[in-house]
Design a protein around this motif. Structure first.
Motif, PDB file in Angstrom:
ATOM      1  N   GLY A 169      -8.462  -1.612   7.768  1.00 24.51           N
ATOM      2  CA  GLY A 169      -7.442  -0.829   7.496  1.00 24.51           C
ATOM      3  C   GLY A 169      -6.365  -0.566   8.752  1.00 24.51           C
ATOM      4  N   SER A 170      -5.082  -0.222   8.316  1.00 22.52           N
ATOM      5  CA  SER A 170      -4.261  -0.241   9.461  1.00 22.52           C
ATOM      6  C   SER A 170      -4.257   0.857  10.496  1.00 22.52           C
ATOM      7  CB  SER A 170      -2.637  -0.220   8.751  1.00 22.52           C
ATOM      8  OG  SER A 170      -2.667  -1.087   8.037  1.00 22.52           O
ATOM      9  N   SER A 171      -5.124   1.948   9.896  1.00 16.93           N
ATOM     10  CA  SER A 171      -5.394   2.976  10.787  1.00 16.93           C
ATOM     11  C   SER A 171      -5.614   2.774  12.062  1.00 16.93           C
ATOM     12  CB  SER A 171      -6.254   4.160  10.207  1.00 16.93           C
ATOM     13  OG  SER A 171      -5.578   4.497   8.938  1.00 16.93           O
TER      14      SER A 171
ATOM     15  N   GLY B 249       0.843  -1.189  -0.012  1.00 13.40           N
ATOM     16  CA  GLY B 249      -0.083  -0.056  -0.009  1.00 13.40           C
ATOM     17  C   GLY B 249       0.685   1.262   0.061  1.00 13.40           C
ATOM     18  N   GLY B 250       0.342   2.247   0.021  1.00 17.10           N
ATOM     19  CA  GLY B 250       0.811   3.728   0.171  1.00 17.10           C
ATOM     20  C   GLY B 250       1.674   3.754   1.326  1.00 17.10           C
ATOM     21  N   THR B 251       1.378   3.325   2.336  1.00 19.04           N
ATOM     22  CA  THR B 251       2.249   3.329   3.617  1.00 19.04           C
ATOM     23  C   THR B 251       2.941   2.378   4.184  1.00 19.04           C
ATOM     24  OG1 THR B 251       0.686   5.166   4.347  1.00 19.04           O
ATOM     25  CG2 THR B 251       2.204   4.540   6.154  1.00 19.04           C
ATOM     26  N   LEU B 252       1.991   1.093   4.235  1.00 22.89           N
ATOM     27  CA  LEU B 252       2.684  -0.041   4.907  1.00 22.89           C
ATOM     28  C   LEU B 252       2.458  -1.268   3.650  1.00 22.89           C
ATOM     29  CD1 LEU B 252       0.776  -0.023   8.177  1.00 22.89           C
ATOM     30  CD2 LEU B 252       3.311   0.568   7.881  1.00 22.89           C
TER      31      LEU B 252
ATOM     32  N   VAL C 239      -9.971   2.217   6.014  1.00 26.89           N
ATOM     33  CA  VAL C 239      -9.043   3.477   6.475  1.00 26.89           C
ATOM     34  C   VAL C 239      -7.556   3.288   6.415  1.00 26.89           C
ATOM     35  CG1 VAL C 239      -9.274   5.356   8.129  1.00 26.89           C
ATOM     36  CG2 VAL C 239     -11.153   3.969   7.909  1.00 26.89           C
ATOM     37  N   GLY C 240      -7.122   3.270   5.177  1.00 24.70           N
ATOM     38  CA  GLY C 240      -5.656   3.116   4.917  1.00 24.70           C
ATOM     39  C   GLY C 240      -5.139   4.661   4.940  1.00 24.70           C
ATOM     40  N   THR C 241      -3.987   4.692   4.052  1.00 19.79           N
ATOM     41  CA  THR C 241      -3.414   6.039   3.966  1.00 19.79           C
ATOM     42  C   THR C 241      -4.525   7.286   3.611  1.00 19.79           C
ATOM     43  OG1 THR C 241      -1.508   4.946   3.191  1.00 19.79           O
ATOM     44  CG2 THR C 241      -1.718   7.396   2.871  1.00 19.79           C
TER      45      THR C 241
ATOM     46  N   GLY D  92      -5.545   7.696   7.242  1.00 19.19           N
ATOM     47  CA  GLY D  92      -4.509   7.453   8.017  1.00 19.19           C
ATOM     48  C   GLY D  92      -3.440   8.581   7.810  1.00 19.19           C
ATOM     49  N   GLY D  93      -3.350   8.812   6.609  1.00 20.24           N
ATOM     50  CA  GLY D  93      -2.221   9.705   6.109  1.00 20.24           C
ATOM     51  C   GLY D  93      -2.693  11.090   6.764  1.00 20.24           C
TER      52      GLY D  93
ATOM     53  N   LYS E 209       1.586  -5.289   3.811  1.00 22.01           N
ATOM     54  CA  LYS E 209       1.044  -6.298   4.651  1.00 22.01           C
ATOM     55  C   LYS E 209       1.355  -7.478   3.772  1.00 22.01           C
ATOM     56  CE  LYS E 209      -1.588  -3.260   4.123  1.00 22.01           C
ATOM     57  NZ  LYS E 209      -1.348  -1.853   3.712  1.00 22.01           N
TER      58      LYS E 209
ATOM     59  N   LEU F 146      -4.211  11.671   9.579  1.00 24.44           N
ATOM     60  CA  LEU F 146      -3.623  11.656  10.864  1.00 24.44           C
ATOM     61  C   LEU F 146      -2.172  11.806  11.211  1.00 24.44           C
ATOM     62  CD1 LEU F 146      -4.059  10.704  13.922  1.00 24.44           C
ATOM     63  CD2 LEU F 146      -3.715   8.388  13.212  1.00 24.44           C
ATOM     64  N   LEU F 147      -1.241  11.388  10.235  1.00 22.50           N
ATOM     65  CA  LEU F 147       0.143  11.468  10.537  1.00 22.50           C
ATOM     66  C   LEU F 147       0.786  12.751  10.273  1.00 22.50           C
ATOM     67  CD1 LEU F 147       1.620   7.976   9.008  1.00 22.50           C
ATOM     68  CD2 LEU F 147       1.238   8.705  11.540  1.00 22.50           C
TER      69      LEU F 147
ATOM     70  N   TYR G  14       4.277   6.807  14.535  1.00 21.75           N
ATOM     71  CA  TYR G  14       3.055   6.471  14.800  1.00 21.75           C
ATOM     72  C   TYR G  14       2.383   6.079  16.145  1.00 21.75           C
ATOM     73  CZ  TYR G  14      -1.360   3.717  13.899  1.00 21.75           C
ATOM     74  OH  TYR G  14      -2.496   3.279  13.943  1.00 21.75           O
TER      75      TYR G  14
HETATM   76  P1  ADP Z   1      -2.028   1.518   2.619  1.00 22.33           P
HETATM   77  O1  ADP Z   1      -2.494   0.507   2.281  1.00 22.33           O
HETATM   78  O2  ADP Z   1      -2.622   2.671   1.837  1.00 22.33           O
HETATM   79  O3  ADP Z   1      -0.695   1.683   3.228  1.00 22.33           O
HETATM   80  P2  ADP Z   1      -2.778   0.877   5.616  1.00 22.33           P
HETATM   81  O4  ADP Z   1      -4.371   0.229   5.371  1.00 22.33           O
HETATM   82  O5  ADP Z   1      -1.755   0.109   5.662  1.00 22.33           O
HETATM   83  O6  ADP Z   1      -2.640   1.648   4.028  1.00 22.33           O
HETATM   84  O7  ADP Z   1      -2.868   2.112   6.594  1.00 22.33           O
HETATM   85  C1  ADP Z   1      -1.782   3.209   6.677  1.00 22.33           C
HETATM   86  C2  ADP Z   1      -2.001   3.837   7.968  1.00 22.33           C
HETATM   87  O8  ADP Z   1      -2.162   2.915   9.129  1.00 22.33           O
HETATM   88  C3  ADP Z   1      -1.157   5.023   8.197  1.00 22.33           C
HETATM   89  O9  ADP Z   1      -1.697   6.060   7.373  1.00 22.33           O
HETATM   90  C4  ADP Z   1      -1.179   5.192   9.784  1.00 22.33           C
HETATM   91  O10 ADP Z   1      -2.029   6.050  10.111  1.00 22.33           O
HETATM   92  C5  ADP Z   1      -1.390   3.841  10.323  1.00 22.33           C
HETATM   93  N1  ADP Z   1      -0.317   2.916  10.855  1.00 22.33           N
HETATM   94  C6  ADP Z   1      -0.633   1.762  11.483  1.00 22.33           C
HETATM   95  N2  ADP Z   1       0.586   1.407  12.062  1.00 22.33           N
HETATM   96  C7  ADP Z   1       1.784   2.069  11.540  1.00 22.33           C
HETATM   97  C8  ADP Z   1       3.042   2.184  11.351  1.00 22.33           C
HETATM   98  N3  ADP Z   1       3.825   1.258  12.137  1.00 22.33           N
HETATM   99  N4  ADP Z   1       3.877   3.190  10.667  1.00 22.33           N
HETATM  100  C9  ADP Z   1       3.059   4.101   9.971  1.00 22.33           C
HETATM  101  N5  ADP Z   1       2.004   4.210   9.930  1.00 22.33           N
HETATM  102  C10 ADP Z   1       0.845   2.892  10.562  1.00 22.33           C
END
Ligand code: ADP
Length: 267
Positions: free
Chosen positions: A225-227, A8-11, A97-99, A121-122, A13, A124-125, A137
């Motif tokens: 979502g990772s948020s 994804g844009g941030t993480l 709720v991802g980036t 989540g982006g 998986k 938020l950061l 984070y």
């Molecule tokens: P994407 O698929 O766009 O990467 P994710 O579902 O993985 O999206 O969610 C990304 C979001 O998860 C980030 O914007 C942040 O708010 C949150 N997050 C959770 N754990 C972490 C981490 N260890 N580092 C950075 N962001 C994290």
């Protein structure tokens, strides 16, 4: 052995399936080269790839992976997880709720993306860094949980000042709207600012999701979502605001791995 990867844009998986059991891991996207080189060392595995950075990831791979469209992978993963947690739920809206945030409608014969919002989540950061200087984070979500939003956010009840409001007084009338009202000369603590940022993100996500659910004629919103990782405050905000707005919130365990699980199931 099957491996599903959602870059994804941030993480990134990663889900590995062996002998019918899953193992989960996630990495910052900055480590994409390391992750790919570790995947390259695994012999005899079927790799299924999805997510916005899937094409970039593939350029780093030796063995050719199977590509799955992100939307299809996520839908399949969500249904897989729901079948474990809540098998009766067959028609719903799910919000990732991802980036950023994207909203999908799933029904008996429908599968469609209904919209989204750039608030996720982006946000938020990004806002946390701008307002407090914090970039880590875990530090952000930990401090946010200690904050009180009362001096920053304007509630409906603040405007009505004891009179009977036409809508719930607990709804936020204006996120950050109380800053100029009465506390303009005061410094805000990092905790307060962070709690209000989580509030802004959570309420925006919940409000847009409930509007989507109503327009699709469904009552449940499944949040993934990772948020939500380690972020109980965001979860509670989204949960209570979804109920306040008139829909049923559902959180699934390992929901942040929906895309990776769904991709893996195509292997
Ligand atoms: P994407 O698929 O766009 O990467 P994710 O579902 O993985 O999206 O969610 C990304 C979001 O998860 C980030 O914007 C942040 O708010 C949150 N997050 C959770 N754990 C972490 C981490 N260890 N580092 C950075 N962001 C994290």
């Amino acid at each position: 052995k099957n491996i599903g990867i959602d870059a994804g844009g941030t993480l990134i998986k990663v889900v590995c399936e062996e002998n019918n059991s899953f193992s989960f891991s996630k990495y910052p996207v900055a480590q994409i080269e390391n992750v790919a080189s570790n995947i390259n060392k695994i012999a005899g595995a079927q790799i299924c790839l999805t997510g916005g950075k899937a094409s970039l990831f593939e350029t780093l791979m030796i063995q050719e992976p199977l590509h799955i469209i992100e939307f299809e992978a996520t839908c399949r993963g969500v249904q897989y997880l729901l079948n474990i947690d809540d098998p009766k739920l067959q028609e719903y809206v799910f919000t990732n709720v991802g980036t950023g945030t994207s909203i999908h409608h799933v029904g008996n014969s429908v599968h469609e993306r209904v919209g989204g919002t750039g608030v996720g989540g982006g946000t938020l950061l990004g806002l946390s860094q701008l307002l407090t200087g914090l970039t880590d984070y875990e530090a952000i979500v930990k401090l946010a949980a200690k904050g009180i939003r009362d001096r920053i956010d304007l509630k409906v009840s603040h405007i009505y000042e004891g009179a009977e409001p036409p809508i719930s007084g607990d709804l936020t009338a204006s996120n950050f709207g109380r800053v100029l009202q009465s506390f303009s000369n005061q410094e805000f603590a990092k905790e307060e600012l962070l709690a209000s940022i989580v509030g802004l993100v959570g309420e925006t996500v919940a409000t847009t999701s409930v509007l989507a659910a109503k327009s699709c004629g469904v009552s449940s919103v499944v949040y993934i979502g990772s948020s939500f990782i380690q972020n109980e405050l965001l979860k509670e905000t989204v949960q209570s605001y979804t109920i306040l707005r008139g829909a049923l919130p559902v959180f699934v365990e390992n929901g942040e791995y929906s895309g990776a699980i769904g991709a893996l199931l195509y292997g």
